[in-house]
Design an enzyme around this catalytic site. Structure first.
Site: not given
Ligand code: PEP
Length: 251
Positions: A10, A12, A96, A98, A166, A172, A212
């Site tokens: 992803n 972003k 997602h 966000e 998630e 993040g 992460s």
């Molecule tokens: C994501 O944005 O879906 C995500 C898992 O980000 P990160 O791996 O940076 O935590």
């Protein structure tokens, strides 16, 4: 039942066209024959969909990060399913965290998007997950169950549906869920799929972990019986990291 793992990056709001071309140039040099054992995807910003599709050159499936649920109309700044299809893009992330946190995405809008995508034969990679406060107040199961029921009720077909669990507190932040924490929620989700769609479909549903995930923790997560891959933010931006993750999963 063997489920083909998915590793989905992803991106972003990152990268320019030149950076996308450079990424796939380096990525192609790291490709291993083992990689056929996984489905590789990238969810990229709208402006980069066409260049990523071209630069990926079949190495990976390119999907959008969002899509509107209406077919067309007065929705300034939005993109429709037909407009994605027009570029040869056949799927999108949906819900997602966000988008849920910053742009008012709700279970209801997520459900509408899942309905439209799965009805159109497009891939819906639908995201769920609890916040830190929800985990700390023991609401993880209730929150994820609510989000998942809404998605399952909305899906026209489970064949083009992929779920990403998630935990919001892990995205993040560098705080990855432990293998056991993630597996417990993935098992819950597969159980809900069994109730909703039956044993056969539940056994085929791919449930990705996100939050992460990195080259050094993806293998442990993938060993869990109900974890079928990863949705990866930060560690998908550099070919060296993402290639290492694919290697770890396909060995
Ligand atoms: C994501 O944005 O879906 C995500 C898992 O980000 P990160 O791996 O940076 O935590």
């Amino acid at each position: 039942m063997m489920r083909t793992p998915i590793l989905a990056g992803n991106w972003k709001m990152h990268k320019t066209s030149a950076e996308v071309r450079a990424f796939f140039k380096e990525f192609s040099q790291r490709t291993q024959s083992n990689w056929v054992r996984a489905d590789i995807m990238f969810a990229v910003p709208y402006t980069l969909l066409a260049v990523a599709q071209e630069a990926a050159d079949g190495m990976a499936t390119i999907i959008a990060q969002n899509v509107h649920f209406e077919a067309s109309g007065a929705y300034t700044g939005e993109i429709s399913i037909d407009q994605l299809r027009d570029l040869g893009i056949l799927g999108s992330l949906v819900g997602h965290s966000e988008r849920r946190q910053y742009y008012g995405e709700t279970d209801d809008t997520v459900a509408k998007k899942v309905t439209r995508l799965t009805d159109a034969g497009m891939l819906a990679l639908a995201c769920v997950g609890e916040s830190r406060a929800e985990r700390e107040s023991n609401q993880t199961e209730a929150v994820v169950t609510r989000q998942i029921q809404s998605i399952f009720n909305a899906a026209k077909s489970i064949d083009r549906l992929v779920i990403a669990y998630e935990p919001v507190w892990a995205i993040g932040t560098g705080l990855t869920a432990t293998d056991e924490q993630a597996q417990a929620v993935h098992k819950l989700i597969r159980g809900l799929a069994r109730e909703h769609f039956g044993e056969g479909s539940a056994a085929k549903l791919r449930i990705l972990y996100g939050g992460s995930a990195k080259p050094d923790n993806i293998a442990g997560l993938m060993q869990q019986p109900d974890i079928d891959g990863g949705l990866i933010g930060g560690a998908s931006l550099k070919p060296i990291d993402f290639a290492a993750m694919i290697d770890n999963v396909t060995q």
